[in-house]
Motif scaffolding. Structure first.
Motif, PDB file in Angstrom:
ATOM      1  N   ARG A 150     -11.659 -25.278 -17.267  1.00 33.46           N
ATOM      2  CA  ARG A 150     -11.851 -23.844 -17.538  1.00 33.46           C
ATOM      3  C   ARG A 150     -12.536 -23.632 -18.881  1.00 33.46           C
ATOM      4  O   ARG A 150     -13.268 -22.656 -19.068  1.00 33.46           O
ATOM      5  N   MET A 151     -12.306 -24.552 -19.809  1.00 28.31           N
ATOM      6  CA  MET A 151     -12.890 -24.429 -21.134  1.00 28.31           C
ATOM      7  C   MET A 151     -14.276 -25.055 -21.225  1.00 28.31           C
ATOM      8  O   MET A 151     -14.913 -24.990 -22.271  1.00 28.31           O
ATOM      9  N   GLY A 152     -14.717 -25.685 -20.145  1.00 29.47           N
ATOM     10  CA  GLY A 152     -16.063 -26.214 -20.128  1.00 29.47           C
ATOM     11  C   GLY A 152     -16.182 -27.716 -20.254  1.00 29.47           C
ATOM     12  O   GLY A 152     -17.297 -28.255 -20.191  1.00 29.47           O
ATOM     13  N   LEU A 153     -15.063 -28.426 -20.418  1.00 27.94           N
ATOM     14  CA  LEU A 153     -15.127 -29.887 -20.475  1.00 27.94           C
ATOM     15  C   LEU A 153     -15.035 -30.418 -19.052  1.00 27.94           C
ATOM     16  O   LEU A 153     -14.003 -30.946 -18.614  1.00 27.94           O
ATOM     17  N   ASN A 154     -16.118 -30.291 -18.323  1.00 30.83           N
ATOM     18  CA  ASN A 154     -16.113 -30.590 -16.889  1.00 30.83           C
ATOM     19  C   ASN A 154     -16.039 -32.076 -16.589  1.00 30.83           C
ATOM     20  O   ASN A 154     -15.719 -32.465 -15.467  1.00 30.83           O
ATOM     21  N   GLU A 155     -16.362 -32.928 -17.572  1.00 34.10           N
ATOM     22  CA  GLU A 155     -16.301 -34.364 -17.344  1.00 34.10           C
ATOM     23  C   GLU A 155     -14.875 -34.900 -17.358  1.00 34.10           C
ATOM     24  O   GLU A 155     -14.634 -36.022 -16.931  1.00 34.10           O
ATOM     25  N   ALA A 156     -13.934 -34.108 -17.846  1.00 35.39           N
ATOM     26  CA  ALA A 156     -12.549 -34.578 -17.969  1.00 35.39           C
ATOM     27  C   ALA A 156     -11.934 -34.819 -16.594  1.00 35.39           C
ATOM     28  O   ALA A 156     -12.083 -34.011 -15.678  1.00 35.39           O
TER      29      ALA A 156
END
Length: 270
Positions: free
Chosen positions: A71-77
């Motif tokens: 949701r915060m934009g760290l899509n690679e996590a």
């Protein structure tokens, strides 16, 4: 006593292969990314290093945190970027009580994390008691866990935190539940797994496959995050983006190895 970052101290960063990050107050604050957090992750990736988010909260599992990071934009996590006290407890049980049946005081997220480690939950005839941050707690559960603890079963807790910060203050956490159990039974846990204790460090070394000198613990709390590092031979880095202020450092029994304003301030040294 802590002294300002010196070239010798900063040189230790060159050997770090994995940054183990606290989340709230370090990477984000509430629902907002802290400035420079994404830049730090990008630099860690570019330098061939790894990062791992570590939390004591055993009321949520890795997918819960992955969803928040997305949701915060760290899509690679992914799940592999998260290390919870529940996972560390699963490792601890496999190492010290392999194949033993446990009574679990915890919610479904913790039950699933332990099941992922092959731990068998048996509320009727357990051999070990495990106490986590149970957000579904009721008096019947408290009565049953006290009965098993009073009977002398080995007693493990996922982490020591007395309170969990929430948007409007705090809610009672695993440590408060342990205090209730001690008041009724006279027993403290035989082992507490989560930071700043040794079992979570042992689990972290197993999880990463790295040596102590290759791991840095980064967080905004001296008494949990930083203490996990400095007490057990890992690099303990304090960031001043959350709870701890610079003026708190001199009086603290735990002195950080390095201090930065935030994660982005580490970037020039990687």
């Amino acid at each position: 006593m802590y002294t300002e970052n010196t070239p010798e101290k900063l040189q230790a960063l060159q050997n770090i292969r994995c940054f183990v990050l606290d989340m709230d107050g370090t990477f984000y604050l509430g629902e907002q990314l802290l400035p420079g957090s994404m830049d730090f992750i990008q630099k860690v990736n570019e330098s061939g290093r790894r990062y791992l988010f570590m939390t004591n909260n055993s009321s949520k599992n890795a997918p819960c945190y992955v969803q928040k990071l997305h949701r915060m934009g760290l899509n690679e996590a992914g799940d592999g970027h998260i290390y919870t006290s529940g996972q560390a407890t699963g490792q601890y049980l496999n190492a010290h009580f392999p194949g033993k049946r446990i009574f679990l005081l915890g919610n479904t997220f913790l039950a699933q994390e332990l099941a992922d480690f092959g731990v068998t939950i048996d509320d009727a005839d357990p051999e070990v008691v495990v106490v986590g941050f149970d957000t579904t707690l009721d008096f019947d559960k408290m009565t049953r866990v006290c009965d098993f603890v009073r009977a002398g079963l080995p007693y493990i807790a996922t982490h020591p935190d007395f309170n969990c910060p929430v948007e409007n203050g705090f809610i009672p956490d695993c440590g408060a539940i342990q205090a209730f159990i001690e008041a009724s039974t006279g027993r403290k846990p035989d082992a507490v797994v989560g930071k700043p204790n040794r079992p979570v460090v042992d689990g972290l070394l197993e999880r990463t496959g790295l040596g102590k000198d290759q791991i840095a613990i980064v967080g905004d709390r001296l008494y949990t995050d930083v203490r996990t590092g400095v007490d057990h031979g890992l690099l303990g880095i304090l960031v001043l983006s959350g709870e701890t202020q610079r003026e708190d450092i001199p009086a603290s029994p735990t002195q950080p190895d390095l201090v930065f304003g935030g994660l982005s301030d580490i970037i020039p040294y990687l």
